[in-house]
Write a protein that holds these residues in place. Structure first.
Motif, PDB file in Angstrom:
ATOM      1  N   PHE A  55       0.837  -1.201   0.000  1.00  0.00           N
ATOM      2  CA  PHE A  55       0.000   0.000   0.000  1.00  0.00           C
ATOM      3  C   PHE A  55       0.874   1.253   0.000  1.00  0.00           C
ATOM      4  N   GLY A  59       0.715   2.751  -3.548  1.00  0.00           N
ATOM      5  CA  GLY A  59      -0.362   3.733  -3.437  1.00  0.00           C
ATOM      6  C   GLY A  59      -1.752   3.200  -3.704  1.00  0.00           C
ATOM      7  N   HIS A  60      -2.005   1.936  -3.388  1.00  0.00           N
ATOM      8  CA  HIS A  60      -3.354   1.388  -3.578  1.00  0.00           C
ATOM      9  C   HIS A  60      -4.348   2.156  -2.720  1.00  0.00           C
ATOM     10  N   THR A  61      -5.459   2.519  -3.304  1.00  0.00           N
ATOM     11  CA  THR A  61      -6.474   3.262  -2.558  1.00  0.00           C
ATOM     12  C   THR A  61      -7.691   2.406  -2.212  1.00  0.00           C
ATOM     13  N   THR A  62      -7.617   1.136  -2.532  1.00  0.00           N
ATOM     14  CA  THR A  62      -8.672   0.185  -2.185  1.00  0.00           C
ATOM     15  C   THR A  62      -8.016  -1.040  -1.556  1.00  0.00           C
ATOM     16  N   GLU A 100      -0.859   9.034  -0.050  1.00  0.00           N
ATOM     17  CA  GLU A 100      -2.270   8.681  -0.190  1.00  0.00           C
ATOM     18  C   GLU A 100      -2.370   7.202  -0.512  1.00  0.00           C
ATOM     19  N   CYS A 101      -3.023   6.450   0.355  1.00  0.00           N
ATOM     20  CA  CYS A 101      -3.274   5.032   0.117  1.00  0.00           C
ATOM     21  C   CYS A 101      -4.371   4.580   1.063  1.00  0.00           C
ATOM     22  N   TRP A 102      -4.827   3.355   0.881  1.00  0.00           N
ATOM     23  CA  TRP A 102      -5.899   2.804   1.710  1.00  0.00           C
ATOM     24  C   TRP A 102      -5.412   2.546   3.128  1.00  0.00           C
ATOM     25  N   PRO A 110      -2.568   8.446   6.185  1.00  0.00           N
ATOM     26  CA  PRO A 110      -2.219   7.052   5.879  1.00  0.00           C
ATOM     27  C   PRO A 110      -0.828   6.669   6.397  1.00  0.00           C
TER      28      PRO A 110
END
Length: 260
Positions: A55, A59-62, A100-102, A110
């Motif tokens: 993450f 940068g995974h946001t889900t 920014e990530c999940w 985050p």
């Protein structure tokens, strides 16, 4: 705690975990995780480290699936664990403040979430590794332990997944005697609601009144470290002082195992 403090402590906790695991050996039983051996502990924690690092670096946001646990053992498994831990630490150190990530618990950012979450993940499993040696545990500082309690009570167990429920509303107070930290945990049919109250606001005796005038059924008090490890079920209830209705404390210990 500052993000840099979390990351520095995470670096040390991972080294301690690996050292204890190496000393104990892959087939050693882990008393704090019934049914696990050191090899299971290394595979699980190493998998979590790599999952978290994904993450941060990608940068995974889900939500993303983890990569699974490896079919490794012995020295090869230990090397794999150490490499994943180093990668996680370096990823956090290199991450921008505005990353920014999940994430899955409330946090200022985050980056703050992942540094804190992985520190507590690794600390608890370092305790597991050291428990396999049967000797003393490395100390967790009071401020760090209180921060870990806060994550557990106001983060993990505020989620719908928490199994700490009661058809009859109950109130548990948690008091760290070596800090100013006091938490009031209200248990009902809904997820527990925990608030950290100012020092002195949780006055009165257990099974009496808290600072807000509401009934407190049970109080657990002790050092922040003792409470941290007890609430994570790494120490028995006997490690802290219990006043009031013991069944409320048992409600916690019997149902508080964290699941993702």
């Amino acid at each position: 705690m500052e993000i840099t403090e979390h990351i520095a402590s995470l670096s040390e906790e991972g080294r301690l975990l690996a050292a204890a695991a190496e000393q104990a050996g892959p087939g050693a039983s882990v008393p704090t995780c019934p049914g696990w051996q050191i090899r299971h502990l290394l595979r699980h924690t190493g998998m979590v480290h790599r999952w978290a690092a994904g993450f941060i670096t990608e940068g995974h946001t889900t939500p993303q699936p983890d990569g699974g646990e490896p079919d490794l053992d012995g020295a090869e498994l230990l090397d794999w664990f150490r490499a994943g831990h180093r990668h996680l630490v370096r990823s956090l150190e290199a991450a921008p403040a505005d990353l920014e990530c999940w994430s899955f618990l409330p946090a200022p950012s985050p980056l703050a979430f992942w540094s804190r979450r992985q520190l507590n993940e690794t600390t608890v499993h370092r305790v597991d590794a050291e428990s396999a040696l049967g000797g003393p545990l490395t100390t967790v500082g009071a401020d760090r332990a209180a921060d870990g309690i806060d994550e557990l009570l106001t983060g993990f167990h505020a989620r719908p997944k928490s199994r700490v429920r009661s058809s009859v509303p109950r109130t548990l107070r948690v008091r760290a005697v070596d800090t100013d930290a006091v938490w009031t945990v209200r248990i009902s049919d809904d997820p527990p609601q925990a608030v950290r109250t100012p020092a002195g606001a949780g006055g009165g005796s257990a099974a009496g009144q808290d600072g807000g005038g509401d009934r407190v059924d049970c109080e657990l008090s002790g050092t922040a470290e003792g409470l941290y490890l007890t609430l994570w079920n790494r120490l028995p209830l006997a490690a802290v002082t219990l006043r009031g209705d013991r069944s409320v404390a048992r409600l916690w210990t019997d149902n508080s195992a964290v699941t993702w």
